[in-house]
Enzyme design. Structure first.
Site, mmCIF file in Angstrom:
data_model
loop_
_atom_site.group_PDB
_atom_site.id
_atom_site.type_symbol
_atom_site.label_atom_id
_atom_site.label_comp_id
_atom_site.label_asym_id
_atom_site.label_seq_id
_atom_site.Cartn_x
_atom_site.Cartn_y
_atom_site.Cartn_z
ATOM 1 N N GLY A 16 0.876 -1.229 -0.052
ATOM 2 C CA GLY A 16 0.081 0.006 -0.203
ATOM 3 C C GLY A 16 0.760 0.991 -0.078
ATOM 4 O O GLY A 16 0.425 2.072 0.641
ATOM 5 N N GLN A 20 -1.559 7.558 1.406
ATOM 6 C CA GLN A 20 -1.354 8.931 2.065
ATOM 7 C C GLN A 20 0.097 8.524 2.962
ATOM 8 O O GLN A 20 1.155 9.373 2.691
ATOM 9 C CB GLN A 20 -2.378 9.263 2.925
ATOM 10 C CG GLN A 20 -2.256 10.842 3.576
ATOM 11 C CD GLN A 20 -3.225 11.069 4.850
ATOM 12 O OE1 GLN A 20 -3.545 9.771 5.265
ATOM 13 N NE2 GLN A 20 -3.362 12.230 4.828
ATOM 14 N N LEU A 21 0.187 7.685 3.723
ATOM 15 C CA LEU A 21 1.122 7.396 4.709
ATOM 16 C C LEU A 21 2.419 6.782 3.845
ATOM 17 O O LEU A 21 3.503 7.184 3.870
ATOM 18 C CB LEU A 21 0.833 6.563 5.686
ATOM 19 C CG LEU A 21 1.855 5.930 6.878
ATOM 20 C CD1 LEU A 21 2.499 7.107 7.505
ATOM 21 C CD2 LEU A 21 1.395 4.785 7.925
ATOM 22 N N ASP A 42 1.901 -1.657 -4.617
ATOM 23 C CA ASP A 42 0.681 -1.212 -4.870
ATOM 24 C C ASP A 42 -0.330 -1.751 -5.650
ATOM 25 O O ASP A 42 0.185 -2.557 -6.633
ATOM 26 C CB ASP A 42 0.792 0.551 -5.043
ATOM 27 C CG ASP A 42 -0.639 0.990 -4.325
ATOM 28 O OD1 ASP A 42 -0.331 1.427 -3.099
ATOM 29 O OD2 ASP A 42 -1.647 1.331 -4.679
ATOM 30 N N ASP A 60 -1.644 -7.100 -5.393
ATOM 31 C CA ASP A 60 -2.732 -7.257 -4.635
ATOM 32 C C ASP A 60 -2.541 -7.890 -3.125
ATOM 33 O O ASP A 60 -2.351 -8.998 -3.310
ATOM 34 C CB ASP A 60 -3.780 -7.818 -5.502
ATOM 35 C CG ASP A 60 -5.286 -7.953 -4.821
ATOM 36 O OD1 ASP A 60 -5.313 -7.604 -3.763
ATOM 37 O OD2 ASP A 60 -6.107 -8.380 -5.521
ATOM 38 N N TYR A 150 -14.426 0.157 10.007
ATOM 39 C CA TYR A 150 -12.948 0.366 10.158
ATOM 40 C C TYR A 150 -12.312 0.406 11.733
ATOM 41 O O TYR A 150 -11.405 -0.338 11.839
ATOM 42 C CB TYR A 150 -12.574 1.889 9.634
ATOM 43 C CG TYR A 150 -11.049 2.508 9.794
ATOM 44 C CD1 TYR A 150 -10.207 1.659 8.796
ATOM 45 C CD2 TYR A 150 -11.013 3.683 10.386
ATOM 46 C CE1 TYR A 150 -8.886 2.411 8.852
ATOM 47 C CE2 TYR A 150 -9.685 4.355 10.488
ATOM 48 C CZ TYR A 150 -8.793 3.528 9.845
ATOM 49 O OH TYR A 150 -7.486 4.170 9.766
ATOM 50 N N LYS A 154 -9.894 -2.310 13.165
ATOM 51 C CA LYS A 154 -8.369 -1.896 13.865
ATOM 52 C C LYS A 154 -8.215 -2.444 15.349
ATOM 53 O O LYS A 154 -7.153 -2.825 15.593
ATOM 54 C CB LYS A 154 -8.276 -0.345 14.021
ATOM 55 C CG LYS A 154 -8.277 0.313 12.487
ATOM 56 C CD LYS A 154 -6.602 -0.317 11.945
ATOM 57 C CE LYS A 154 -6.295 0.386 10.716
ATOM 58 N NZ LYS A 154 -5.204 0.065 9.822
HETATM 59 C C1 AKB Z 1 -9.758 8.047 9.009
HETATM 60 O O1 AKB Z 1 -10.377 9.370 9.069
HETATM 61 O O2 AKB Z 1 -10.167 7.130 8.651
HETATM 62 C C2 AKB Z 1 -8.535 7.887 9.148
HETATM 63 C C3 AKB Z 1 -8.133 7.674 10.489
HETATM 64 C C4 AKB Z 1 -8.436 8.605 11.742
HETATM 65 O O3 AKB Z 1 -7.615 6.441 10.968
HETATM 66 N N1 AKB Z 1 -7.613 9.070 8.892
#
Ligand code: AKB
Length: 326
Positions: A16, A20-21, A42, A60, A150, A154
């Protein structure tokens, strides 16, 4: 063997890398380890043009066989696994986000164990926290209960990282990033990404339509600080890294109105309108500010940038990076 020699024996795979990172971290890794030691990967062939300074391969991460072959054939010693679906995109495609975020991490942890890799880096996020978390100076250890896909991925990912460390001795390290703000890539589906987009709009001379309310305070960090934290964590001695789920990390907190006010001295005619959408609920479930004392104590973390320093640096550099926006 001295530290200098051992640096050049590493083979680092960045998954990846065009995000951004990754766009900025891959460059720092190449500067430290040398272009022969870093393989940027990527999903898209079009990302190749970003990596004229190191090797690039299309990958991938969900193609387990391709990933395994790359790790095996290239004798990879470290993986930085940065590919993920972020919060706002995740709410639109929850099953896809869970599948990609979780399964790719498990592939990587399995490979790290199978090939006895030196180290793995995997980013976590303030999204692990939820509406029942203390909002101010959110502690390292507290109620989480994230309510976005998300955030759930995490939180589960953090548990898997700690599990692989404890059961299989995999040296996996992680940071709970706040919203990351950089000028070298475009917003990528996150809730905090309004704070990237606002600079592009100011420079383009376009009014900014903010999808959060004016007083929504969120933890944020300028990209050079995020790169510094990541490199410092990964280069810290193994015994200093005491948290193997993920470290709280902080630099600043601000609201949309505060970032707008920081831009106004440079662009006095710049206008903002507030039209909150579904991302407001995501932001409301996250902390206002973060207690990162464990990162400070264990491996010496401290940030360099506050809001005004970040704004003036971005407004100085962004036009050269995206000249068409001028
Ligand atoms: C998002 O906004 O989904 C990310 C994060 C805070 O992990 N930038």
């Amino acid at each position: 063997m001295g530290d200098f020699e051992s640096l050049f024996m590493e083979k680092i795979l960045v998954i990846g890398a065009a995000g951004q990172l990754g766009s900025e971290l891959t460059k720092s890794l190449t500067d430290l380890f040398g272009s022969e030691s870093v393989i940027a990967t990527d999903l898209q062939e079009s990302a190749r043009s970003k990596f004229d300074y190191c090797r690039f391969e299309v990958l991938d991460v969900m193609n387990k066989e391709a990933l395994r072959n790359l790790v095996k054939n290239e004798k990879v010693s470290q993986i930085y696994h940065l590919a993920a679906v972020l919060s706002a995109t995740g709410e639109k495609k929850p099953i896809f986000a869970w599948h990609l975020n979780m399964e790719s991490l498990l592939f990587v942890l399995e490979l790290a164990n199978e090939f006895k890799l030196d180290k793995v880096y995997w980013p976590s996020s303030i999204a692990v926290f939820g509406p029942n978390t203390p909002k101010i100076n959110t502690p390292q250890y507290c109620v989480k209960e994230p309510n976005t896909v998300y955030g759930i991925s995490k939180q589960a990912g953090e548990r898997w990282c700690e599990y692989y460390f404890q059961k299989f001795n995999v040296d996996v390290r992680s940071l709970r990033y706040p919203g990351l703000i950089g000028y070298k890539s475009l917003p990528g589906g996150g809730t905090t990404d309004y704070a990237v987009d606002i600079y592009h709009k100011a420079i383009a001379g376009t009014d900014f339509n903010c999808f959060l309310k004016s007083d929504t305070s969120l933890p944020m960090m300028y990209m050079p600080d995020a790169i510094k934290a990541t490199m410092d964590l990964m280069n810290a001695p193994r015994e200093s890294v005491k948290i193997r789920s993920s470290y709280n990390l902080a630099a600043m907190s601000f609201t949309p109105e505060e970032i707008y006010q920081s831009i106004l001295p440079f662009f006095p005619d710049f206008k903002i309108a507030y039209n909150p959408d579904f991302r407001q609920a995501i932001a409301d479930s996250w902390p206002d500010s973060i207690d990162d004392s464990f990162a400070r104590k264990d491996w010496g973390w401290s940030p360099d940038y506050d809001l005004n320093a970040m704004t003036s640096d971005i407004l100085k550099n962004l036009p050269d990076f995206f000249p068409s926006k001028n």
